[in-house]
Design an enzyme around this catalytic site. Structure first.
Site, short mmCIF file in Angstrom:
data_model
loop_
_atom_site.label_atom_id
_atom_site.label_comp_id
_atom_site.label_asym_id
_atom_site.label_seq_id
_atom_site.Cartn_x
_atom_site.Cartn_y
_atom_site.Cartn_z
N ASP A 29 -39.28 -6.21 9.85
CA ASP A 29 -38.53 -5.67 10.99
C ASP A 29 -39.39 -5.74 12.25
OD1 ASP A 29 -36.33 -3.97 12.16
OD2 ASP A 29 -38.01 -2.57 12.38
N GLU A 64 -38.27 -10.91 11.60
CA GLU A 64 -37.30 -10.65 12.64
C GLU A 64 -38.06 -10.88 13.94
OE1 GLU A 64 -34.09 -7.26 14.02
OE2 GLU A 64 -36.11 -6.61 13.47
#
Length: 689
Positions: free
Chosen positions: A351, A387
């Site tokens: 993330d 990401e």
């Protein structure tokens, strides 16, 4: 809970070791080790089985290199524990030690209990500034660590190691996937037991996916401000512990439930990838609670600016984990290796990965964090997905990471949505995405499988909702609709939300099937959002992070089987066409020309003028594989179109507009490609003499 805590606790210094952090049960006892570089004293607190009564508080007797440690005979598996760390409370110098606050071990493998929000969880006096000092004891409101045994009798101990060019990812939420599934017993819904139940495995196997990517399963905090609004931190991007699984996904505190689920997925041939949040923690900024890292060693664990009172925030969550510090970096690496070596996961999706690549000069693709992973013999061998953005300066880095990392490609998402929405001038952008986005990824010896292609993910509209809503409908989030993206590239096709209009519903099904097939037939690695394969809706909510209810739980009973059949057919075709996935972005030359060519509906190869025809809604990609198979993929976002075929007889392998999308048919000369549909044809290829 196999051992009882002794009343009189004594250390055996001869068995104390600082090299393995956390609680390590061995030699008839447990070694406890905690890193705190600036602490004056570290106290280990032992609790009874219920975790409410502190039965012993003892000072760890040894320290070297900032690692406080001690071995206690007779303390074993099942022991509940926490820490109190003594040191300066000097926020302006970055220190926030407060021994009145029970602290969770960053290396705790399991947790017992949940955070019960109370003002005593804060190191300062709530209602005053963060320079004040709160003397209330927080232990009654804190979860406790649990000493666990790493052993497990695996049915399948070998890794799957599915090749990237054979990988199809299914992004899912442990609870959301299972809460409304009629084939899962009520007691198992929302847990790992439900996640790996036979009906789920059968569905994923029938669909043809090879990996399930789980939204965060690390223990996370349920934010108090959400609880007060009757909401919750559903997605889980607010980590409390990097080792312990979230207790809400377990039927007890026993982490063997996670291992059992992973074992069952592996037996079904499906890899397990974890969405992990190593960029920040749930403690927030300086006004947040003191639960673990802040009270253990705030200055080491968090990035601070010149004013050490304030933490640096590139994540939008209040803090940024300081992976530039060697012991913090070690914690992250230890966590990753633990999940691979002990828990047997197959990879990670990082993330806000741009944050992890930041140093004092900003984003550095060759920085310490990624260099450490790349040289690690364990971690470099599993699936690694970034990401590629955060909210800091220069944080958008799609295509900016290094091999062996793959990246979420939001450019593919946006261009595929825009093409099927019938936006003008989208044939060129679509061709880029079908080729694996070479502008972004064809550099530094990176393969086309560097691109993780998707048309919907957990953050944003579901695929169905891109066809059912022009605007977001986030009122349930309690922010008056201000949250969530406004640029959704969606089109309700004539009615906002649910409708009984048969024509609108057919148009929506066509667009969903075509968009999903485009993702599955593009070069790169396809990812499907759980539920998109059968028409899941979130009622137009494009930021459902706080909705732990029927807005986000998959509605299996309303599944549209025609969508599932279409997705499964496209996945099967991708798998069955030998040589279809080209890691070289289609750049190879064959004896009679390029391996990849682009065709206009009139039958000719696309010209420069064709690429600039803003009204062109139909084109074909032709691939000649190394095994001498011709593959023609026609993408028609417009009205029914007559498409002139290359010479020879072509076998139809996929038609997303058909009731049976995989039905064979033969065509020669031309065929009519129906509106909003994808057609794939093949023929054996024999070059002219």
């Amino acid at each position: 809970m196999t051992d009882q805590t002794p009343v009189d606790v004594t250390f055996d210094l001869s068995l104390a070791r600082p090299d393995k952090l956390g609680a390590d049960p061995r030699d008839g006892g447990t070694n406890f080790a905690l890193f705190s570089n600036s602490a004056d004293k570290v106290e280990l607190c032992l609790f009874d089985e219920g975790g409410q009564h502190e039965t012993a508080r003892i000072t760890l007797p040894c320290m070297e290199g900032g690692v406080w440690h001690g071995f206690i005979p007779g303390v074993g598996v099942g022991q509940r524990y926490g820490y109190r760390v003594h040191g300066p409370y000097a926020p302006k110098k970055g220190h926030r030690y407060n021994p009145n606050k029970l602290l969770l071990d960053p290396y705790a493998r399991a947790l017992m209990g949940n955070i019960q929000w109370d003002d005593s969880l804060f190191g300062y006096k709530v209602g005053e500034d963060d320079l004040t000092f709160d003397e209330r004891d927080s232990a009654a409101f804190m979860p406790k660590g649990v000493v666990v045994d790493d052993s497990y009798a695996w049915d399948r101990s070998d890794a799957l190691r599915t090749r990237w060019d054979q990988t199809v990812i299914y992004e899912a939420h442990v609870k959301g996937l299972t809460m409304r599934h009629p084939g899962i017993v009520q007691a198992d819904r929302g847990t790992f037991a439900g996640l790996s139940a036979d009906p789920v495995l059968e569905h994923l196997t029938k669909l043809g996916v090879t990996a399930i990517e789980l939204l965060p399963i690390h223990a996370f905090a349920n934010d108090n401000y959400l609880i007060e609004k009757g909401l919750s931190n559903y997605w889980g991007y607010n980590t409390l512990s990097f080792f312990a699984p979230h207790q809400g996904y377990l039927k007890s505190w026993d982490i063997q439930e996670v291992k059992t689920a992973i074992d069952r997925f592996h037996a079904a041939g499906i890899e397990v990838i974890l969405d992990v949040v190593y960029n920040h923690t749930c403690e927030g900024n300086e006004m947040g609670p003191t639960l673990s890292f802040r009270g253990i060693d705030n200055e080491s664990y968090y990035m601070t600016g010149e004013d050490k009172r304030h933490v640096y925030d590139t994540t939008g969550t209040g803090n940024t984990l300081n992976v530039q510090h060697p012991m913090v970096l070690r914690m992250v690496m230890d966590s990753l290796r633990y999940w691979v070596e002990v828990m047997h996961v197959d990879g990670f999706r990082f993330d806000l990965a741009s944050t992890l690549a930041r140093d004092s000069d900003g984003f550095d693709r060759s920085g310490n964090f990624f260099a450490t992973i790349r040289q690690d013999p364990v971690l470099s061998a599993v699936k690694l997905i970034a990401e590629p953005w955060d909210i800091g300066d220069g944080g958008y880095q799609v295509g900016g990471f290094v091999w062996p990392f793959r990246e979420w490609n939001d450019k593919a998402r946006d261009d595929i949505r825009a093409f099927w929405r019938r936006d003008d001038s989208m044939t060129g952008p679509l061709s880029e995405r079908l080729s694996g986005s070479p502008v972004q990824f064809d550099h530094d010896n990176r393969p086309a499988t560097s691109s993780i292609n998707f048309v919907a993910a957990h953050d944003g509209f579901t695929l169905w909702d891109t066809t059912a809503y022009n605007d977001k409908h986030n009122e349930a989030n309690g922010e008056d609709g201000r949250d969530g993206h406004d640029n959704n590239l969606s089109d309700n096709l004539g009615a906002e939300g649910p409708t009984d209009d048969a024509d609108i519903m057919e148009a929506r099904r066509r667009r969903v099937k075509a968009a999903q097939a485009t993702v599955l037939l593009a070069q790169g690695v396809p990812m499907i959002l759980a539920g998109d394969e059968f028409g899941q809706t979130q009622d137009g909510n494009n930021n459902a992070y706080c909705q732990d209810n029927e807005i986000t739980w998959l509605n299996w009973e309303e599944a549209d089987d025609s969508l599932t059949r279409s997705a499964a057919a496209a996945i099967a075709l991708r798998r069955d066409l030998e040589g279809f996935v080209d890691t070289n972005f289609g750049n190879a030359d064959l004896s009679d020309g390029k391996a990849t060519r682009w065709h206009h509906p009139e039958g000719r190869e696309m010209t420069e003028d064709d690429w600039h025809d803003g009204g062109l809604r139909c084109l074909a990609k032709r691939i000649t594989t190394a095994s001498d198979c011709d593959i023609l993929m026609i993408f028609n976002a417009g009205d029914p179109a007559e498409f002139t075929l290359p010479d020879g007889e072509w076998v139809q392998r996929l038609d997303t507009s058909a009731d049976d999308p995989a039905a064979d048919a033969t065509h020669e000369g031309s065929l009519t490609v129906d509106w909003q549909s994808v057609v794939v044809l093949t023929q054996d290829y024999a070059p002219e003499e």
